[in-house]
Design an enzyme around this catalytic site. Structure first.
Site, PDB file in Angstrom:
ATOM      1  N   HIS A   1       1.282   4.043   1.890  1.00  0.00           N
ATOM      2  CA  HIS A   1       1.735   4.883   2.998  1.00  0.00           C
ATOM      3  C   HIS A   1       3.256   5.079   2.980  1.00  0.00           C
ATOM      4  O   HIS A   1       4.008   4.148   2.655  1.00  0.00           O
ATOM      5  CB  HIS A   1       1.281   4.300   4.331  1.00  0.00           C
ATOM      6  CG  HIS A   1      -0.150   4.590   4.646  1.00  0.00           C
ATOM      7  ND1 HIS A   1      -0.876   3.900   5.588  1.00  0.00           N
ATOM      8  CD2 HIS A   1      -1.015   5.522   4.134  1.00  0.00           C
ATOM      9  CE1 HIS A   1      -2.111   4.382   5.646  1.00  0.00           C
ATOM     10  NE2 HIS A   1      -2.208   5.360   4.775  1.00  0.00           N
TER      11      HIS A   1
ATOM     12  N   ASP B   1      -0.506  -4.065   6.630  1.00  0.00           N
ATOM     13  CA  ASP B   1      -1.271  -3.341   7.635  1.00  0.00           C
ATOM     14  C   ASP B   1      -2.754  -3.680   7.596  1.00  0.00           C
ATOM     15  O   ASP B   1      -3.596  -2.887   8.047  1.00  0.00           O
ATOM     16  CB  ASP B   1      -1.068  -1.829   7.459  1.00  0.00           C
ATOM     17  CG  ASP B   1       0.343  -1.388   7.813  1.00  0.00           C
ATOM     18  OD1 ASP B   1       1.201  -2.265   8.060  1.00  0.00           O
ATOM     19  OD2 ASP B   1       0.593  -0.167   7.828  1.00  0.00           O
TER      20      ASP B   1
ATOM     21  N   ASP C   1       5.630   5.096   5.102  1.00  0.00           N
ATOM     22  CA  ASP C   1       6.484   4.176   5.843  1.00  0.00           C
ATOM     23  C   ASP C   1       6.572   2.792   5.193  1.00  0.00           C
ATOM     24  O   ASP C   1       7.246   1.902   5.720  1.00  0.00           O
ATOM     25  CB  ASP C   1       6.030   4.049   7.299  1.00  0.00           C
ATOM     26  CG  ASP C   1       4.643   3.470   7.457  1.00  0.00           C
ATOM     27  OD1 ASP C   1       3.770   3.742   6.606  1.00  0.00           O
ATOM     28  OD2 ASP C   1       4.408   2.723   8.430  1.00  0.00           O
ATOM     29  N   HIS C   2       5.941   2.621   4.033  1.00  0.00           N
ATOM     30  CA  HIS C   2       6.063   1.379   3.269  1.00  0.00           C
ATOM     31  C   HIS C   2       6.680   1.588   1.890  1.00  0.00           C
ATOM     32  O   HIS C   2       7.023   0.603   1.233  1.00  0.00           O
ATOM     33  CB  HIS C   2       4.688   0.712   3.131  1.00  0.00           C
ATOM     34  CG  HIS C   2       4.169   0.153   4.417  1.00  0.00           C
ATOM     35  ND1 HIS C   2       4.203  -1.191   4.727  1.00  0.00           N
ATOM     36  CD2 HIS C   2       3.639   0.772   5.495  1.00  0.00           C
ATOM     37  CE1 HIS C   2       3.699  -1.368   5.942  1.00  0.00           C
ATOM     38  NE2 HIS C   2       3.350  -0.202   6.418  1.00  0.00           N
TER      39      HIS C   2
ATOM     40  N   HIS D   1       0.836  -1.199   0.000  1.00  0.00           N
ATOM     41  CA  HIS D   1       0.000   0.000   0.000  1.00  0.00           C
ATOM     42  C   HIS D   1       0.870   1.247   0.000  1.00  0.00           C
ATOM     43  O   HIS D   1       2.090   1.172   0.120  1.00  0.00           O
ATOM     44  CB  HIS D   1      -0.989   0.000   1.164  1.00  0.00           C
ATOM     45  CG  HIS D   1      -0.386   0.096   2.536  1.00  0.00           C
ATOM     46  ND1 HIS D   1       0.392  -0.902   3.077  1.00  0.00           N
ATOM     47  CD2 HIS D   1      -0.442   1.084   3.477  1.00  0.00           C
ATOM     48  CE1 HIS D   1       0.769  -0.546   4.298  1.00  0.00           C
ATOM     49  NE2 HIS D   1       0.292   0.648   4.559  1.00  0.00           N
TER      50      HIS D   1
ATOM     51  N   HIS E   1       4.094  -4.323  11.045  1.00  0.00           N
ATOM     52  CA  HIS E   1       4.548  -3.587  12.223  1.00  0.00           C
ATOM     53  C   HIS E   1       4.628  -4.494  13.448  1.00  0.00           C
ATOM     54  O   HIS E   1       3.920  -5.500  13.546  1.00  0.00           O
ATOM     55  CB  HIS E   1       3.589  -2.435  12.548  1.00  0.00           C
ATOM     56  CG  HIS E   1       3.576  -1.345  11.533  1.00  0.00           C
ATOM     57  ND1 HIS E   1       4.396  -0.244  11.602  1.00  0.00           N
ATOM     58  CD2 HIS E   1       2.830  -1.193  10.402  1.00  0.00           C
ATOM     59  CE1 HIS E   1       4.158   0.551  10.565  1.00  0.00           C
ATOM     60  NE2 HIS E   1       3.206  -0.005   9.819  1.00  0.00           N
TER      61      HIS E   1
ATOM     62  N   HIS F   1      -7.522  -0.438   5.682  1.00  0.00           N
ATOM     63  CA  HIS F   1      -6.480   0.473   6.166  1.00  0.00           C
ATOM     64  C   HIS F   1      -6.280   1.592   5.137  1.00  0.00           C
ATOM     65  O   HIS F   1      -6.262   2.771   5.481  1.00  0.00           O
ATOM     66  CB  HIS F   1      -5.203  -0.318   6.384  1.00  0.00           C
ATOM     67  CG  HIS F   1      -4.057   0.489   6.897  1.00  0.00           C
ATOM     68  ND1 HIS F   1      -4.063   1.087   8.142  1.00  0.00           N
ATOM     69  CD2 HIS F   1      -2.847   0.793   6.341  1.00  0.00           C
ATOM     70  CE1 HIS F   1      -2.911   1.718   8.320  1.00  0.00           C
ATOM     71  NE2 HIS F   1      -2.162   1.564   7.244  1.00  0.00           N
TER      72      HIS F   1
END
Length: 255
Positions: free
Chosen positions: A58, A133, A60-61, A56, A171, A114
């Site tokens: 985001h 996530d 942080d990915h 996805h 995570h 998410h």
């Protein structure tokens, strides 16, 4: 035939993953949270990645994709619904599509909730799923874009995988998730034992992942919306599945 996995921590609580086919030498990254940690894992294993499988959009990915693509010439593969937000994407994927890492084929499962376009990767031959996530150990992702109905549908898809599937998540949230799970399912002996193991692992600085679908089905409240004990504890014995799931997510958001 095994798909070798190197899991490592990134940023504050992200996990990075290298998936390696030892026969062909092909290696894929699952998401790209942090360049430094990924380069250290590549150096440690000697596995040079040829692609990144994005779950996805985001930051942080995906934030390390541009630097890693420039360094390794990676092919960037990710969800069609979020292609505009994934840097350097080369190939888009949707429900039922497949992608290969050497001899190993992953089927794409659309798992919105998410984010609206989140996807998961199921390597059936290796018995592994990367759920990022959507499905966490003892939890599920916060609903930033999707509805409870969206996430419930995604969890139902993942719950239909073989119970021995090994689950890699995005995570290290397991200890906090365990505390919430105990608040809605306090008499679950399997959950209580698991929470003790999780506390011991974290005390030793060890990761709590991967998990298995069987363990999640027995202890994760977000896969147990049908359980009569949880429903009684929520005072929702006769409520719809969607209503129970929404209440669980609402409580977790403020826990």
């Amino acid at each position: 035939m095994a798909l070798e996995i190197e899991q490592f921590t990134c940023r504050d609580d992200n996990f990075g993953v290298l998936a390696h086919d030892s026969e062909t030498g092909e290696t894929a990254l699952i998401d790209a949270p942090e360049e430094r940690a990924i380069l250290a894992a590549i150096e440690r294993t000697g596995w040079k990645p040829t692609m990144v499988l994005v779950t996805h959009k985001h930051p942080d990915h995906v934030e390390a994709i541009p630097a890693l693509k420039e360094r390794f010439g990676l092919t960037v593969v990710g969800p069609a619904a979020e292609a505009d937000s994934i840097p350097g994407i080369d190939r888009t994927l949707a429900e039922g599509d497949t992608v290969r890492v050497g001899r190993h084929e992953a089927k794409v499962i659309e798992t919105p909730g998410h984010t609206a376009g989140h996807i998961s990767y199921h390597f059936a031959d290796a018995g592994i799923a990367f759920t990022a996530d959507t499905l966490f150990a003892l939890g599920c992702g916060r609903l930033f874009e999707g509805s409870p109905a969206d996430m419930l549908g995604s969890m139902r898809k993942l719950a239909a995988l073989p119970l021995d599937t090994v689950i890699y998540c995005g995570h290290e949230y397991t200890q906090a998730n365990a505390r919430f799970a105990l608040s809605v399912d306090p008499t679950n002996s399997a959950l209580k034992q698991r929470a003790e193991r999780i506390d011991a692992l974290r005390e030793d600085g060890k990761p709590t992942l991967p998990t298995t679908l069987a363990e999640e089905m027995a202890t994760n409240p977000f896969l147990r919306w049908h359980d009569p004990v949880i429903r009684r504890n929520l005072d929702m014995a006769d409520a719809s599945d969607e209503a129970v799931f929404a209440e669980l997510r609402k409580r977790k958001d403020v826990f």
